[in-house]
Enzyme design. Structure first.
Site, PDB file in Angstrom:
ATOM      1  N   LYS A 191     -24.214 -23.146   9.052  1.00  0.00           N
ATOM      2  CA  LYS A 191     -23.776 -22.102   8.116  1.00  0.00           C
ATOM      3  C   LYS A 191     -24.140 -20.719   8.661  1.00  0.00           C
ATOM      4  O   LYS A 191     -24.964 -20.602   9.581  1.00  0.00           O
ATOM      5  CB  LYS A 191     -24.442 -22.323   6.752  1.00  0.00           C
ATOM      6  CG  LYS A 191     -25.935 -22.057   6.750  1.00  0.00           C
ATOM      7  CD  LYS A 191     -26.567 -22.461   5.423  1.00  0.00           C
ATOM      8  CE  LYS A 191     -28.069 -22.209   5.445  1.00  0.00           C
ATOM      9  NZ  LYS A 191     -28.750 -22.811   4.299  1.00  0.00           N
ATOM     10  N   ARG A 245     -30.704 -22.782  -8.866  1.00  0.00           N
ATOM     11  CA  ARG A 245     -29.770 -22.023  -8.057  1.00  0.00           C
ATOM     12  C   ARG A 245     -28.443 -22.762  -8.116  1.00  0.00           C
ATOM     13  O   ARG A 245     -27.577 -22.411  -8.889  1.00  0.00           O
ATOM     14  CB  ARG A 245     -30.346 -21.965  -6.621  1.00  0.00           C
ATOM     15  CG  ARG A 245     -29.909 -20.798  -5.813  1.00  0.00           C
ATOM     16  CD  ARG A 245     -30.590 -20.764  -4.465  1.00  0.00           C
ATOM     17  NE  ARG A 245     -30.294 -21.918  -3.616  1.00  0.00           N
ATOM     18  CZ  ARG A 245     -30.529 -21.964  -2.310  1.00  0.00           C
ATOM     19  NH1 ARG A 245     -31.069 -20.939  -1.697  1.00  0.00           N
ATOM     20  NH2 ARG A 245     -30.222 -23.023  -1.608  1.00  0.00           N
ATOM     21  N   TYR A 251     -34.618  10.369  16.432  1.00  0.00           N
ATOM     22  CA  TYR A 251     -34.397  10.989  15.122  1.00  0.00           C
ATOM     23  C   TYR A 251     -35.704  11.360  14.441  1.00  0.00           C
ATOM     24  O   TYR A 251     -36.651  10.573  14.444  1.00  0.00           O
ATOM     25  CB  TYR A 251     -33.626  10.038  14.204  1.00  0.00           C
ATOM     26  CG  TYR A 251     -32.132  10.061  14.439  1.00  0.00           C
ATOM     27  CD1 TYR A 251     -31.401  11.240  14.277  1.00  0.00           C
ATOM     28  CD2 TYR A 251     -31.452   8.904  14.811  1.00  0.00           C
ATOM     29  CE1 TYR A 251     -30.033  11.260  14.496  1.00  0.00           C
ATOM     30  CE2 TYR A 251     -30.086   8.915  15.025  1.00  0.00           C
ATOM     31  CZ  TYR A 251     -29.386  10.097  14.865  1.00  0.00           C
ATOM     32  OH  TYR A 251     -28.036  10.106  15.084  1.00  0.00           O
ATOM     33  N   MET A 268     -28.646   3.769  15.242  1.00  0.00           N
ATOM     34  CA  MET A 268     -27.569   2.815  14.943  1.00  0.00           C
ATOM     35  C   MET A 268     -27.124   2.043  16.184  1.00  0.00           C
ATOM     36  O   MET A 268     -26.943   0.832  16.153  1.00  0.00           O
ATOM     37  CB  MET A 268     -26.382   3.562  14.324  1.00  0.00           C
ATOM     38  CG  MET A 268     -25.296   2.650  13.786  1.00  0.00           C
ATOM     39  SD  MET A 268     -23.892   3.573  13.164  1.00  0.00           S
ATOM     40  CE  MET A 268     -24.522   4.238  11.640  1.00  0.00           C
TER      41      MET A 268
HETATM   42  C1  PLP Z   1     -29.698 -23.751   4.703  1.00  0.00           C
HETATM   43  C2  PLP Z   1     -29.869 -25.041   4.058  1.00  0.00           C
HETATM   44  C3  PLP Z   1     -30.561 -26.077   4.704  1.00  0.00           C
HETATM   45  C4  PLP Z   1     -31.230 -25.895   6.049  1.00  0.00           C
HETATM   46  O1  PLP Z   1     -32.429 -25.200   5.919  1.00  0.00           O
HETATM   47  P1  PLP Z   1     -33.382 -24.888   7.180  1.00  0.00           P
HETATM   48  O2  PLP Z   1     -34.642 -24.428   6.564  1.00  0.00           O
HETATM   49  O3  PLP Z   1     -32.704 -23.858   7.983  1.00  0.00           O
HETATM   50  O4  PLP Z   1     -33.525 -26.165   7.938  1.00  0.00           O
HETATM   51  C5  PLP Z   1     -30.616 -27.303   4.079  1.00  0.00           C
HETATM   52  N1  PLP Z   1     -30.029 -27.506   2.884  1.00  0.00           N
HETATM   53  C6  PLP Z   1     -29.363 -26.531   2.229  1.00  0.00           C
HETATM   54  C7  PLP Z   1     -28.750 -26.826   0.921  1.00  0.00           C
HETATM   55  C8  PLP Z   1     -29.279 -25.268   2.785  1.00  0.00           C
HETATM   56  O5  PLP Z   1     -28.624 -24.302   2.127  1.00  0.00           O
END
Ligand code: PLP
Length: 411
Positions: free
Chosen positions: A43, A151, A298, A351
């Site tokens: 992700k 969540r 800066y 930047m």
């Molecule tokens: C991001 C995520 C993980 C992985 O977490 P890590 O700490 O990066 O291993 C596992 N399960 C869900 C639902 C996540 O959103």
């Protein structure tokens, strides 16, 4: 793989090692145990490493499940699994944050497997299935249980009861997986972990009592593998349901882990073989000598206390090289590695540009490679160092490397 030649871009790039990614994945599989499937989380652009670059490497290394945030990411990952020769790697892709209105068609077209918990998720997918005339049980979904993060997920009890009634034998939806997520997996004796496991166990009982037999039961992240919870608690629960246990690892794939904390002591990770997969690099594009008293950057937050030799790097906070890495005369910032030495950031990171002190590294020349994150001749600048200075997590540092930094897959 992105077809960017470093020679054709401004010299700021990230090298992502396919070999180390594979090695970390294998190490995690071993740590999770033979009984536990490891879903490789890609992700958020593979935590900044490039999802379409990393996904095929992981699938080649044997990952049969990949995790993405959204349908959009899932579609891109699906395309990346098609090799130029025409063969398609058969990995399953779990969309971990649900489906939104309008995404259901693309979700099915790309063969993605959504995590669901809201009734509108079920409605969208059922309607799409009806329109396509799909048979019963043809759309696999994974149901998330909220065991204490408030969540995502449906709460055990009445809410779960109601959702489970939707999985009738003639529904186009198939309850293929049940999952939950832990809030404090890296804090070994946090009582919340026990509470969440217990709540998950009772949710699984509800699922069984409803006559449903999911093929996968999954929970846990990097810290779950690291702490051993994924290898012990999880398989037992899955076995009890005749399901396959699966855990979901992200951070560790990329070579990082959180310290596992138990009270005051902080034992290191039990995954010592992990190696960071990404090296972030740039080159010296300008050099100058300044006299004592010269103001740098800066707001002149740094005044040269002596004659200094400064190197200019074409990287700044728009690339994810955070402003919190800046220094003043009173407070040190971060550094980069040049010729195997640390060259401190001088003044404010801006930047697009940063200035580092190379007074003590006389051999530095225009065009020399500087390591922003990674290793050089035994020295390391870690994402944890950036995180500490920026008051944030390694996760945010890695995700923060911006899109204009090309990711190059190297061996
Ligand atoms: C991001 C995520 C993980 C992985 O977490 P890590 O700490 O990066 O291993 C596992 N399960 C869900 C639902 C996540 O959103």
């Amino acid at each position: 793989m992105r077809s960017v030649d470093v020679q054709d871009t401004r010299p700021v790039w990230a090298e992502v090692s396919a070999g180390l990614l594979r090695q970390n994945y294998r190490l995690l599989r071993r740590a999770a145990g033979l009984e536990v499937e490891v879903l490789a989380v890609v992700k958020a652009n593979a935590y900044g490493h490039g999802a379409t670059e990393c996904a095929p490497v992981l699938a080649d290394a044997g990952a049969s499940w990949l995790g993405v945030t959204s349908v959009e990411e899932g579609v891109a990952v699906r395309v990346s699994l098609r090799s130029p020769g025409g063969s398609v790697k058969p990995a399953r892709i779990l969309v971990m944050c649900g489906v939104w209105f309008g995404e259901q068609a693309a979700c099915l077209d790309a063969g993605l497997t959504p995590v669901v918990w809201e009734t509108y998720h079920l409605d969208l997918l059922e309607r799409e299935a009806q329109q396509r005339g799909l048979p019963s049980g043809s759309i696999a979904v994974h149901l998330e249980i909220d065991t204490g993060m408030a969540r995502q997920g449906v709460s055990p009890g009445t809410a779960l009861e109601n959702v489970l009634t939707r999985f009738t034998p003639d529904s186009p939806l198939l309850l293929e997986g049940v999952l939950t997520h832990f809030a404090s997996a890296e804090v070994l004796d946090d009582p919340q972990n026990r509470r969440q496991w217990t709540a998950f166990a009772s949710a699984l009982q509800q699922v069984q009592a409803a006559g449903l037999r999911p093929a996968f039961v999954h929970a846990g992240n990097t810290s779950g593998v690291d702490s051993g919870a994924a290898a012990t608690e999880l398989p037992e629960m899955a076995r009890g349901m005749g399901a396959t246990a699966m855990t979901r690892a992200g951070l560790a794939l990329y070579g990082h882990a959180l310290p596992l904390s138990r009270g005051a002591e902080e034992p290191a990770s039990h995954l010592p073989g992990l190696r960071p997969v990404l090296d972030w690099k740039t080159r010296v594009v300008s050099l100058r000598d300044v006299a004592a008293g010269a103001t740098i950057g800066y707001n002149a937050t740094f005044v040269a206390p002596r004659t200094m030799r400064l190197a200019l790097l074409p990287v700044g906070y728009a690339d994810g090289f955070r402003r919190a890495l800046s220094s003043t005369n009173a407070a040190e910032g971060s550094a980069v590695l040049l010729h195997g030495r640390r060259a401190s950031v001088v003044g404010r990171v801006s930047m697009d540009l940063s200035v580092v002190d190379v007074s003590a590294i006389p051999e530095v020349q225009m065009g020399d490679e500087a390591v922003l994150l990674g290793e050089s001749e035994g020295l390391v600048i870690s994402a944890a160092e950036h995180a500490r200075l920026a008051g944030t997590s390694v996760y945010e540092v890695l995700c923060g490397i911006s899109d204009r930094v090309p990711r190059l897959i190297v061996d």
